[in-house]
Write an enzyme that holds these catalytic residues in place. Structure first.
Site, mmCIF file in Angstrom:
data_model
loop_
_atom_site.group_PDB
_atom_site.id
_atom_site.type_symbol
_atom_site.label_atom_id
_atom_site.label_comp_id
_atom_site.label_asym_id
_atom_site.label_seq_id
_atom_site.Cartn_x
_atom_site.Cartn_y
_atom_site.Cartn_z
ATOM 1 N N ASP A 54 -11.410 -8.789 7.036
ATOM 2 C CA ASP A 54 -12.477 -8.548 6.550
ATOM 3 C C ASP A 54 -13.498 -9.938 6.496
ATOM 4 O O ASP A 54 -14.427 -10.128 6.696
ATOM 5 C CB ASP A 54 -12.701 -7.997 5.373
ATOM 6 C CG ASP A 54 -12.820 -6.252 5.374
ATOM 7 O OD1 ASP A 54 -12.327 -5.869 6.350
ATOM 8 O OD2 ASP A 54 -12.997 -5.577 4.428
ATOM 9 N N TYR A 107 0.678 -1.349 -0.042
ATOM 10 C CA TYR A 107 -0.002 -0.032 -0.250
ATOM 11 C C TYR A 107 0.870 1.418 -0.003
ATOM 12 O O TYR A 107 0.316 2.379 -0.267
ATOM 13 C CB TYR A 107 -0.872 -0.060 1.064
ATOM 14 C CG TYR A 107 -1.967 -0.956 1.270
ATOM 15 C CD1 TYR A 107 -1.998 -1.690 0.269
ATOM 16 C CD2 TYR A 107 -2.798 -1.060 2.270
ATOM 17 C CE1 TYR A 107 -3.261 -2.974 -0.203
ATOM 18 C CE2 TYR A 107 -3.891 -1.956 2.109
ATOM 19 C CZ TYR A 107 -4.082 -2.890 1.091
ATOM 20 O OH TYR A 107 -5.255 -3.755 0.913
ATOM 21 N N ASP A 144 -3.465 -17.842 1.524
ATOM 22 C CA ASP A 144 -4.522 -18.549 0.674
ATOM 23 C C ASP A 144 -5.139 -19.644 1.454
ATOM 24 O O ASP A 144 -6.347 -19.846 1.872
ATOM 25 C CB ASP A 144 -4.368 -18.775 -0.817
ATOM 26 C CG ASP A 144 -3.209 -19.657 -0.799
ATOM 27 O OD1 ASP A 144 -2.240 -19.687 0.053
ATOM 28 O OD2 ASP A 144 -2.737 -20.240 -1.913
ATOM 29 N N ASP A 160 -5.513 -6.981 5.457
ATOM 30 C CA ASP A 160 -6.698 -6.390 5.143
ATOM 31 C C ASP A 160 -7.600 -7.343 4.862
ATOM 32 O O ASP A 160 -8.940 -7.317 5.254
ATOM 33 C CB ASP A 160 -6.439 -5.266 3.990
ATOM 34 C CG ASP A 160 -7.513 -4.281 3.834
ATOM 35 O OD1 ASP A 160 -8.332 -4.384 4.350
ATOM 36 O OD2 ASP A 160 -7.162 -3.580 2.624
#
Length: 351
Positions: A249, A137, A221, A245
């Site tokens: 979520d 980011y 994953d 991130d």
């Protein structure tokens, strides 16, 4: 000394949920000075920038910062470096709050609201520690341009230094020691050089100073799969900015609603912590009184616990939320019909 909590309502449903968190703060810690500022789209509309120097200075001189949400379609066509989200990213960067704590716990009253079966989430209590101020980011170079063959391309750089990994890992160790003592570090070391470096550094740090902590590693994953297969296997998950991130979520939905999930962003000694609900600005329901204020109120609970040194007040907030849910208080995301204010009323009654 008087403590100061800076409220940054922001955009979308941010002002609605922060208004209710403010009511709770006034009840449980009336001696704390509450101030307000602008961030995100609201700050763009007022002054042309998503994070003004005035707001940044207020944040630096506060004991904690409680933020609502930023962004919305109104600012979708603003140049990327001036979009509302940059106000939040720059606030994190300037405060240097490098460790993002995202708890995922399932209140007993919401076990059947989860998308997973009861036996998978009943008693769930895990913590994701996400590195927040580096990685893909923030890495350079980044951009959109045309290569030497005239082909358009977009690119970002995932980069970590050893000190950046060390400081967030040490916080994860500290948190794990106060819980069940287990950390699962997540990466993509099989295909990414930065992921291999992450795993190597975390392993070395554990060997040097990870006493009392059991460390395992998992590919990102695979961790995503395991979070929906058997989430209770995890205690603390340590991840870089991107994977933290995404996984946090995903974990949010295990608890019944993303409207229930708070977060904390912590830095070094003397740095104001930044606390915010995970849910975002939700522009589709903004201004309708439908938003669940629990995530914002629980973010206040984290501020009281982690930055303001008020564990008794934090315990009262947590107990009040649990009591309200147990007695049937629900906003629409939880299958109920309460408004934002009515949900907060039920929590305040529980105090």
């Amino acid at each position: 000394m008087t403590q100061t909590l800076l409220l940054l309502p922001g955009d979308g449903i941010g002002p609605e949920v922060i208004a209710q968190a403010r009511r709770v703060a006034e009840q449980v810690a009336p001696d704390i000075t509450l101030t307000e500022g602008l961030v995100g789209g609201a700050a763009i509309d007022a002054g042309g920038t998503p994070l003004s120097n005035e707001t940044l200075e207020k944040a630096r001189t506060s004991d904690a910062v409680l933020l609502g949400a930023v962004g919305g379609p109104k600012w979708a066509n603003v140049e990327r470096i001036h979009r509302p989200e940059m106000g939040l990213l720059n606030l994190r960067k300037e405060l240097d709050v490098f460790a993002n704590l995202r708890p995922a716990y399932c209140f007993e009253a919401l076990v059947d609201a989860s998308s997973l079966k009861r036996d998978r989430v009943e008693g769930l209590d895990l913590m994701i520690v996400r590195e927040l101020t580096s990685g893909v980011y923030f890495g350079e170079p980044r951009g959109v341009d045309t290569d030497e063959n005239g082909i358009r391309r977009g690119y970002d750089t995932s980069i970590y230094t050893a000190p950046e990994i060390e400081r967030v890992t040490r916080i994860a160790f500290e948190i794990a020691r106060g819980r069940d003592g287990r950390i699962c570090s997540v990466d993509k070391s099989n295909v990414m050089e930065s992921g291999h470096f992450w795993r190597t550094e975390v392993t070395a740090l554990h060997e040097a100073g990870g006493s009392g902590v059991e460390l395992t590693h998992m590919l990102a994953d695979a961790c995503a799969m395991e979070l929906v297969r058997n989430p209770k296997q995890f205690d603390v998950i340590l991840a870089d900015n991107l994977f933290g991130d995404l996984l946090s979520d995903e974990a949010a939905m295990l608890t019944g609603s993303i409207g229930m999930l708070p977060s904390a962003s912590l830095g070094g000694e003397g740095v104001a912590g930044l606390f915010e609900p995970v849910h975002g600005s939700a522009p589709d329901i903004a201004g309708k009184g439908l938003a669940n204020p629990c995530a914002a109120i629980l973010s206040l609970e984290m501020a009281l616990r982690w930055s303001l040194g008020r564990p008794d007040a934090a315990d009262r907030v947590m107990a009040a939320v649990s009591k309200a849910l147990k007695e049937g208080a629900r906003t629409s995301d939880l299958g109920g019909s309460m408004s934002t204010q009515e949900m907060a009323d039920a929590i305040i009654a529980g105090l």
